[in-house]
Write an enzyme that holds these catalytic residues in place. Structure first.
Site, PDB file in Angstrom:
ATOM      1  N   TYR A 179       0.861  -1.180   0.000  1.00 54.80           N
ATOM      2  CA  TYR A 179       0.000   0.000   0.000  1.00 54.80           C
ATOM      3  C   TYR A 179       0.905   1.240   0.000  1.00 54.80           C
ATOM      4  CZ  TYR A 179      -3.727  -3.310   1.060  1.00 54.80           C
ATOM      5  OH  TYR A 179      -4.618  -4.358   1.008  1.00 54.80           O
TER       6      TYR A 179
ATOM      7  N   CYS B 112     -15.957 -19.959   8.244  1.00 55.11           N
ATOM      8  CA  CYS B 112     -14.819 -20.758   8.699  1.00 55.11           C
ATOM      9  C   CYS B 112     -15.179 -22.232   8.669  1.00 55.11           C
ATOM     10  CB  CYS B 112     -14.447 -20.332  10.121  1.00 55.11           C
ATOM     11  SG  CYS B 112     -13.180 -21.367  10.874  1.00 55.11           S
TER      12      CYS B 112
END
Ligand code: ADP
Ligand code: SF4
Length: 679
Positions: A177, A359
């Site tokens: 970034y 999950c």
């Protein structure tokens, strides 16, 4: 049980600048696919982690400006007052449990495609967008005025972070970034005071840390995410030298490596604590506390990290997703109850698909608010009734566990000698050993439940089920791989599919090894094709993996496993062909067809292993469904099928189906609450 005193160091408080973490369990920022669009789901999920004992719980990356927008991926944001209100829901949910709340301020730079905001991305230079969604767009090189404006974005976001009551405020300096890109001399060719030597390249990161520190003025801690190459002796970006200039500046370092495949590698390719050498390299250069991740699920590994001084706080994303109560379980001496992450990256995949994470191990993840599911608590049985669960794969095991927890009298029948279903077969494949945790955790729980009886080696038919006379029957009998190639690319069997040299996936999963020149045809597009290719290659086969897809193992792009999968296949000498459909097999040869042009081709092969779709093993369901009235007359109150025998899918879907069936037994079925902005 009290906690084993050996683990005391994990429970010592730690000062992080002006705030104090109550223990060493630190849920690092991790994406959720919820972001600013689902504030209530987010708050409930983070709150459950804090309740489970994580001393620090952070948000995911929060966009600080419209020119940092990764739509359709769902980042959080801290750009205006509404965001402050929404994120205060999160910090409140964390604080109420006595944990610290961290917020990660994020500016993407050229990685942000800004597809929603349509703003121009700003970065150190004009760089091609890194997102596959971004298309042929480039960022604009920042002028000095842009740099001033950018610093003001951070200051304003830090003020909002304070207003939203966060205790730890992050400056984001890695993952390619913007702030990381200034450090990188390949990107940063600037000739002003922000380019050139390390001291200049690190200037903007230093200024932003100082700006945020000035704004927070000791009311919150300032953390920085930073990374160096895993093989840090080779540091072409000079990141260690840059670090040296700011080593004492923040209150906390969140350290990782410049390799996402390692940092959040799946268990197929990366083991626990994989980044530790790089973390130690930077830790030696600072007196400030350090946190880092390593998919830590073993309390002993965590302990050794702290006692050896390798890091000060145990960072976790996936272990906290798989078991939000992991710290509490260590604290209460319940190590056997820890639901260990299997490293499948299905959580990450769903963020990559721009939907809330889920999950494989923890079926309640993401459902805390919208369904009101808690990972540890479940409603007591609605009545003293009996439930028969048929099939002990992931769906049946999870159903039996959750029903047992509710207090029903449960019988779990399994045809095979060993419970586990597909897990038993797949976890033997190269790299998939940790998948066995799905089975083992549930068997461990069941062993301690006096109201659940497990009957392995018991194949039930409709008559025996009728005789058992249970009030509820849940069928979880699974599915089997087809061997005729019918699947996504073709709805007709390929010619010669009944030849002896066509080896079904089921035969290989049950121990038969391929031999000679083997073609594996993968129209499943996930891990199985490459896992079988690696198995065959380890068995000295000459392997070609063929897919009608545009790339091999296409779905594994979402789990971030594609790159390491390709590397493993190349290292193993596996050849591959993409965009080829299977049309026929005759001795010694596989006939293929180009999916674009229909042009035919042939491939020499002694054996063919077709992986396409699965057939539901639903004969028992059909037989019982026909006899519903008769069974009802003998006391049957409900009959349902779950998991792969209803609709074949990934292991996570089967576990979820098992859990849902158990939660909903005897309850009125309601649609989940929808978290959305209502004007
Ligand atoms: P899922 O992923 O839906 O849990 P699996 O294929 O992993 O499905 O597991 C299904 C399990 O059901 C297998 O272990 C299989 O042996 C078992 N099974 C299938 N039919 C019967 C039956 N009639 N009686 C008992 N067990 C069965
Ligand atoms: Fe771990 Fe898989 Fe759960 Fe992610 S989805 S937390 S990798 S078990």
């Amino acid at each position: 049980m009290p906690r084993d005193p050996r683990y005391d160091p994990l429970f010592e408080p730690l000062d992080i600048g002006p705030v104090t973490a109550p223990n060493r369990f630190y849920q690092v920022p991790h994406c959720t696919g919820m972001g600013y669009q689902r504030p209530q789901m987010l708050a409930a999920m983070r709150g459950v982690k804090a309740e489970g004992g994580w001393g620090v719980v952070c948000t995911e990356y929060c966009s600080i400006h419209a020119s940092s927008d990764e739509s359709p991926y769902a980042s959080a944001s801290l750009r205006d007052e509404d965001d402050v209100q929404n994120l205060r829901l999160v910090s409140d949910a964390i604080h109420i449990q006595g944990a610290l709340a961290g917020v990660e301020l994020w500016y993407g730079g050229h990685t942000s495609a800004n597809l929603y905001s349509r703003e121009i991305s700003l970065d150190v230079a004009s760089l091609p967008n890194q997102s596959t969604l971004g298309g042929p767009a480039q960022s604009q090189a920042m002028s000095l005025a842009d740099i001033d404006a950018f610093r003001e974005y951070y200051r304003a976001a830090a003020r909002r972070a304070l207003a939203a009551d966060f205790d730890i405020i992050y400056v984001y300096g890695n993952h390619y970034y913007l702030l990381h890109n200034f450090l990188n001399p390949c990107f940063n060719q600037r000739e002003d005071g922000y380019g050139g030597v390390a001291e200049n390249r690190v200037r903007l990161l230093r200024e932003v840390i100082e700006d945020v520190k000035e704004i927070v003025a000791g009311r919150s801690a300032v953390a920085v995410r930073y990374s160096i190459p895993p093989d840090f002796d080779d540091d072409p970006q000079g990141l260690i030298e840059c670090f040296g200039h700011i080593a004492e500046l923040p209150d906390l370092w969140d350290i990782t490596v410049n390799d996402y495949h390692l940092e959040m590698g799946s268990s197929r390719f990366v083991r626990e604590a994989a980044c530790q050498a790089a973390v130690a390299r930077l830790k030696a250069l600072t007196s400030k506390p350090v946190v880092s991740v390593g998919r830590f699920t073993s309390p002993d590994t965590m302990l050794s990290q702290i006692t050896a001084g390798a890091q000060d706080l145990i960072g976790a994303a996936r272990p906290s997703i798989a078991d939000p109560f992991l710290p509490r379980k260590i604290d209460e001496g319940r190590l056997e109850d820890i639901r260990e992450c299997i490293g499948c990256n299905v959580c990450y995949a769903h963020n990559s698909l721009a939907v809330p994470i889920r999950c494989t191990q923890n079926p309640t993840m993401g459902e805390e608010w919208r369904r009101g599911w808690h990972p540890e608590r479940i409603a007591a049985r609605h009545a003293d009734q009996s439930v028969l669960v048929v099939g002990a794969g992931p769906a049946g095991l999870e159903a039996a566990c959750a029903l047992g927890q509710r207090g029903y009298r449960v019988m779990l029948a399994e045809a095979e000698k060993e419970p586990g279903g597909r897990i038993n077969r797949e976890s033997r494949l190269p790299g998939l050993a940790e998948y066995a945790r799905v089975r083992d955790w549930r068997l461990g729980q069941l062993r301690r439940m006096t109201n659940v009886e497990t009957y392995p080696d018991n194949r039930l038919d409709a008559d025996s089920i009728a005789e058992l006379g249970c009030q509820h029957v849940i069928l979880a009998t699974g599915a089997s791989w087809r061997s005729d190639g019918v699947g996504r690319w073709s709805n007709r069997p390929f010619a010669g599919c009944d030849q002896a040299e066509v080896i079904s996936v089921e035969r290989i999963l049950r121990g038969e090894l391929p031999r000679g020149r083997v073609v594996i045809y993968d129209d499943d597009h996930y891990y199985l094709g490459s896992a079988l290719a690696l198995l065959a290659s380890a068995n000295d086969c000459e392997v070609t993996l063929v897919t009608p897809g545009e790339s091999l193992a296409g779905w594994s792009h979402f789990t971030d496993e594609h790159h390491p999968t390709m590397r493993a296949l190349i290292d193993a000498g596996v050849e591959w062909l993409t965009a080829k459909g299977l049309v026929g097999f005759e001795t010694g040869s596989v006939r293929l067809e180009c999916v674009y042009s229909a042009r035919p081709s042939q491939l020499a092969a002694d054996q063919l292993v077709p992986i396409s779709a699965r057939k539901t093993d639903d004969a028992l369901w059909l037989a019982l469904d026909r006899r519903r009235d008769e069974l009802a007359a003998h006391g049957l109150l409900s009959l349902q099928r779950i998991g792969d025998c209803r609709a074949p899918g990934m292991i996570a879907a089967a576990v979820y189906a098992g859990h849902k069936a158990a939660r909903e037994l005897g309850c009125e079925q309601v649609e989940f609450k929808r978290d959305r902005v209502v004007v």
